[in-house]
Scaffold this motif. Structure first.
Motif, PDB file in Angstrom:
ATOM      1  N   HIS A  56       2.345  -4.463   3.263  1.00 46.27           N
ATOM      2  CA  HIS A  56       1.240  -4.560   4.057  1.00 46.27           C
ATOM      3  C   HIS A  56       0.979  -5.988   4.612  1.00 46.27           C
ATOM      4  O   HIS A  56       0.927  -6.069   5.689  1.00 46.27           O
ATOM      5  CB  HIS A  56      -0.195  -4.095   3.131  1.00 46.27           C
ATOM      6  N   VAL A  69      -2.484   0.612  -4.290  1.00 45.34           N
ATOM      7  CA  VAL A  69      -2.576  -0.950  -3.731  1.00 45.34           C
ATOM      8  C   VAL A  69      -2.074  -1.745  -4.814  1.00 45.34           C
ATOM      9  O   VAL A  69      -2.695  -1.783  -5.863  1.00 45.34           O
ATOM     10  CB  VAL A  69      -3.913  -1.421  -3.236  1.00 45.34           C
ATOM     11  N   VAL A 113       0.936  -1.268   0.075  1.00 46.19           N
ATOM     12  CA  VAL A 113       0.023   0.029  -0.090  1.00 46.19           C
ATOM     13  C   VAL A 113       0.826   1.221   0.358  1.00 46.19           C
ATOM     14  O   VAL A 113       1.644   1.474   0.834  1.00 46.19           O
ATOM     15  CB  VAL A 113      -1.061   0.094   1.185  1.00 46.19           C
ATOM     16  N   LYS A 143      -8.239  -1.776  -0.721  1.00 40.84           N
ATOM     17  CA  LYS A 143      -8.615  -0.755  -1.775  1.00 40.84           C
ATOM     18  C   LYS A 143      -9.911  -0.178  -1.415  1.00 40.84           C
ATOM     19  O   LYS A 143     -10.373   0.825  -1.545  1.00 40.84           O
ATOM     20  CB  LYS A 143      -8.379  -1.191  -3.075  1.00 40.84           C
TER      21      LYS A 143
END
Length: 87
Positions: free
Chosen positions: A46, A71, A41, A63
């Protein structure tokens, strides 16, 4: 037709797929990545996943919660983009 290797317990050269079990020690970390798919991200890691479908599902959820963020799902082995989530 190839069915498999005969099972021989306690044999150091017992085959697992196409790689000898004794050869696992010689595989470099670059070739063997436990979780090869990463969700990023805005260029920040992430999470990591073993299956690309799980990575894409989580990327779509991220998202949905943060529409402005960039993303993407990348392949950690090759460092290439797998998918960029739009929407």
């Amino acid at each position: 037709m190839f069915i498999g290797w005969p099972y021989r317990p306690n044999d150091p050269t017992e085959r697992s797929g196409r790689v000898l079990i004794a050869d696992y020690e010689r595989i470099t970390p670059i070739k063997l990545v436990e979780c090869p798919f990463e969700v990023r991200v805005d260029k920040v890691l992430h999470d990591r996943f073993y299956d690309v479908r799980d990575a894409v599902a989580v990327a779509q959820q991220v998202k949905e919660t943060n529409r402005v963020a960039n993303v993407v799902v990348t392949d950690a082995r090759t460092n290439k983009l797998v998918i960029k989530v739009e929407g």
